[in-house]
Design a protein around this motif. Structure first.
Motif, PDB file in Angstrom:
ATOM      1  N   LYS A  94       1.246   5.302   1.811  1.00  0.00           N
ATOM      2  CA  LYS A  94       1.639   4.484   0.659  1.00  0.00           C
ATOM      3  C   LYS A  94       1.615   5.292  -0.638  1.00  0.00           C
ATOM      4  CE  LYS A  94       2.326   0.604   2.816  1.00  0.00           C
ATOM      5  NZ  LYS A  94       3.679  -0.005   2.883  1.00  0.00           N
ATOM      6  N   GLY A 116      -2.035   1.682  -1.249  1.00  0.00           N
ATOM      7  CA  GLY A 116      -2.681   2.877  -0.712  1.00  0.00           C
ATOM      8  C   GLY A 116      -4.070   3.117  -1.253  1.00  0.00           C
ATOM      9  N   ARG A 148      -4.004  -2.181   0.791  1.00  0.00           N
ATOM     10  CA  ARG A 148      -3.144  -1.436   1.706  1.00  0.00           C
ATOM     11  C   ARG A 148      -1.717  -1.313   1.189  1.00  0.00           C
ATOM     12  NH1 ARG A 148      -6.097  -0.606   6.162  1.00  0.00           N
ATOM     13  NH2 ARG A 148      -7.828  -2.043   6.607  1.00  0.00           N
ATOM     14  N   LEU A 175      -2.997   4.411   4.417  1.00  0.00           N
ATOM     15  CA  LEU A 175      -3.162   4.427   2.964  1.00  0.00           C
ATOM     16  C   LEU A 175      -2.491   5.651   2.357  1.00  0.00           C
ATOM     17  CD1 LEU A 175      -6.902   3.308   2.682  1.00  0.00           C
ATOM     18  CD2 LEU A 175      -4.851   1.894   2.500  1.00  0.00           C
TER      19      LEU A 175
END
Length: 354
Positions: free
Chosen positions: A96, A290, A287, A93
């Protein structure tokens, strides 16, 4: 509710340096990173010229930078502890977040750059680095003269061990800006460079003056003064204010400037944070963006701030409960020189987001 660092998660501290070298550092990272800064240089093949030079010639400074990044991560988690995005260090996460030019990335880059300056400068003042020491204060700056404490008319001079923030600033700039300056002029690189600098200036532009009095019977006839950095908590709080008032920008036609989005908006200042993309709402697990979501987070059932159950739980409601916890109680001071406490079991009311 603070986070503990696992071996893999410690790699994220290095992950803050630059997205271009993330993949090399991530899986190589372990707790030994903080003990052996050379491993950063050995296992990263895509360091730029300035970065590689610093690794080869001054690995002990790289070690202080890693410590600074760890401090920056903890400060980020403290400042965002009551917000939907709480600076989680969950590996996938977190990655991202750094792939998007959003407010959260702006804060991360700024607090990281500031923490690196802080860590390197502090080590200089403590005499832990051979390349630097105390600041050389030959001529007091007018701005600092107006800030000196003590009685009016008291004689004073620069002395003590002032923080050599210029050294820490230059080392942070040399290492952290290198990748973005390698022939790049895209909007993301320009934003990153600005946010790095905003963080560093939160240290450099907010030095305070401390003085010590000398004289018979505490008369303070003479004062010795020196410059000190602001506390990192103070820096984090200032950057959080800039996060709340961050500027959305777009690239100019020349590819070298950033322009604020909207009509009649003043240009951002050097201390402001910049972003170009809208942040996710961070309410639910996603996901792709993030977002860790807020399900299971503790919230406040009485406050109206960002940690309130209404805001943190995103309208899903919350569950009330009670937990038992052990705390120090009936503490007494014993001569000399210790405090003795008993352990008491208390019950606390908690609220958990659904």
């Amino acid at each position: 509710r603070m986070f503990n660092f696992s071996k893999i998660q410690l790699g994220l501290l290095i992950f803050l340096l630059f997205p271009a070298i993330i993949s090399c550092l991530w899986w190589a990272a372990g707790s030994h990173f903080l003990m052996d800064p050379n491993s950063i240089c050995r296992k990263t093949k895509r360091l730029s010229g300035k970065q590689a030079e610093l690794c080869q010639t001054e690995p002990e400074i790289v070690n202080e930078m890693v410590k600074g990044m760890k401090q920056g991560m903890r400060e980020c988690q403290y400042q965002f502890r009551n917000r939907r995005w709480n600076c989680t260090n969950h590996s996938k996460l977190f990655g991202k977040i750094l792939q998007q030019d959003i407010r959260e990335k702006a804060f991360l880059y700024a607090i990281t750059a500031a923490s690196v300056v802080y860590a390197v400068t502090h080590s200089c003042s403590m005499g832990e680095l051979l390349q630097c020491g105390c600041a050389n204060m030959l001529a007091p700056a007018p701005a600092l003269l107006s800030m000196k404490p003590g009685s009016e008319g008291a004689a004073w001079e620069w002395g003590g061990c002032g923080d050599d923030v210029d050294f820490g600033y230059e080392k942070s700039k040399q290492f952290m800006d290198a990748k973005q300056k390698e022939g790049k002029s895209d909007i993301g690189s320009l934003i990153d460079l600005h946010n790095f600098e905003a963080g560093r200036l939160m240290i450099k532009d907010f030095l305070r003056t401390e003085c010590k009095c000398h004289g018979l019977s505490g008369s303070c006839a003479i004062q010795t003064c020196w410059r000190k950095m602001p506390h990192l908590r103070e820096v984090g709080s200032r950057l959080l204010e800039r996060f709340d008032g961050a500027f959305k920008v777009t690239g100019g036609n020349d590819g070298k400037t950033l322009l604020p989005v909207g009509w009649n908006i003043k240009p951002p200042g050097t201390h402001d944070l910049l972003y170009s993309a809208k942040s996710p709402d961070f309410c639910s697990l996603n996901r792709r963006t993030g977002s860790a979501g807020t399900r299971g987070r503790w919230c406040s059932g009485h406050s109206q701030d960002t940690g309130s159950c209404d805001l943190l739980c995103c309208g899903r409601g919350h569950m009330e409960g009670r937990v038992r916890a052990e705390e120090n109680c009936q503490c007494r001071f014993r001569w000399c020189c210790m405090v003795q406490c008993k352990k008491c079991i208390i019950e606390k009311e908690i609220n958990i987001c659904l």
